[in-house]
Motif scaffolding. Structure first.
Motif: not given
Length: 162
Positions: A79-82, A114-115, A126-130
């Motif tokens: 998870i990367a975001g603000v 993302c959202g 941000g985005c959540l990636q798996s």
């Protein structure tokens, strides 16, 4: 009689060859870390795998919806975001597993997106990636034959033909 023995030996050899390709299941290893506002640079992007072995969890275990305890992970997540409320940056790396529910929207690992989403009761943009297709993004090792089983097959073949 010799044809029956020969046929049985052939069947045994085929079974042994097949069994030699069955591997032991390995659980997935994932990097696990949290960085808020860059306080843990090794976890942030860009991610450099220089000093990250202390962040590598092997095997990576995760919770499953409706179950107690931990289970072997099936995917790694990032998870990367603000945070919307404070503007703080966050990076979270960890592992997850599919809990077997019917829809994709209830399973965090089935689809990267993302959202805006909730994290610890706060909105994050941000985005959540798996991923589950690479080491440390965690593919299981490729199937390789067991050397001891191949040795047994070789011994069996040579002793039958002697």
């Amino acid at each position: 009689m010799d044809k029956v023995c020969s046929r049985q030996n052939t069947v045994h050899i085929v079974i042994l060859v097949f069994l030699s390709w069955i591997g032991i299941a390995h659980s997935i290893d994932c990097f696990k870390c949290v960085s808020m506002n860059g306080k843990f640079p090794a976890c942030d992007d860009p991610f450099h795998n220089n000093h990250s072995l202390q962040m590598l969890e092997s095997p990576c275990m995760g919770g499953r919806k409706g179950r107690d305890g931990l289970f072997p992970a099936t995917s790694c997540i990032k998870i990367a975001g603000v945070f919307d409320d404070t503007g703080e940056r966050i990076t979270v790396r960890g592992c997850g597993l599919d809990s077997g529910t019917v829809t994709t929207d209830t399973e965090i690992i089935r689809m990267s997106h993302c959202g805006r989403f909730y994290y610890n009761d706060r909105y994050v943009h941000g985005c959540l990636q798996s991923c589950n297709d690479a080491d440390a993004c965690n593919a299981a090792p490729t199937a390789t034959p067991s050397l001891s089983l191949l040795a047994a097959i070789l011994y069996h073949v040579t002793s039958v033909n002697s």
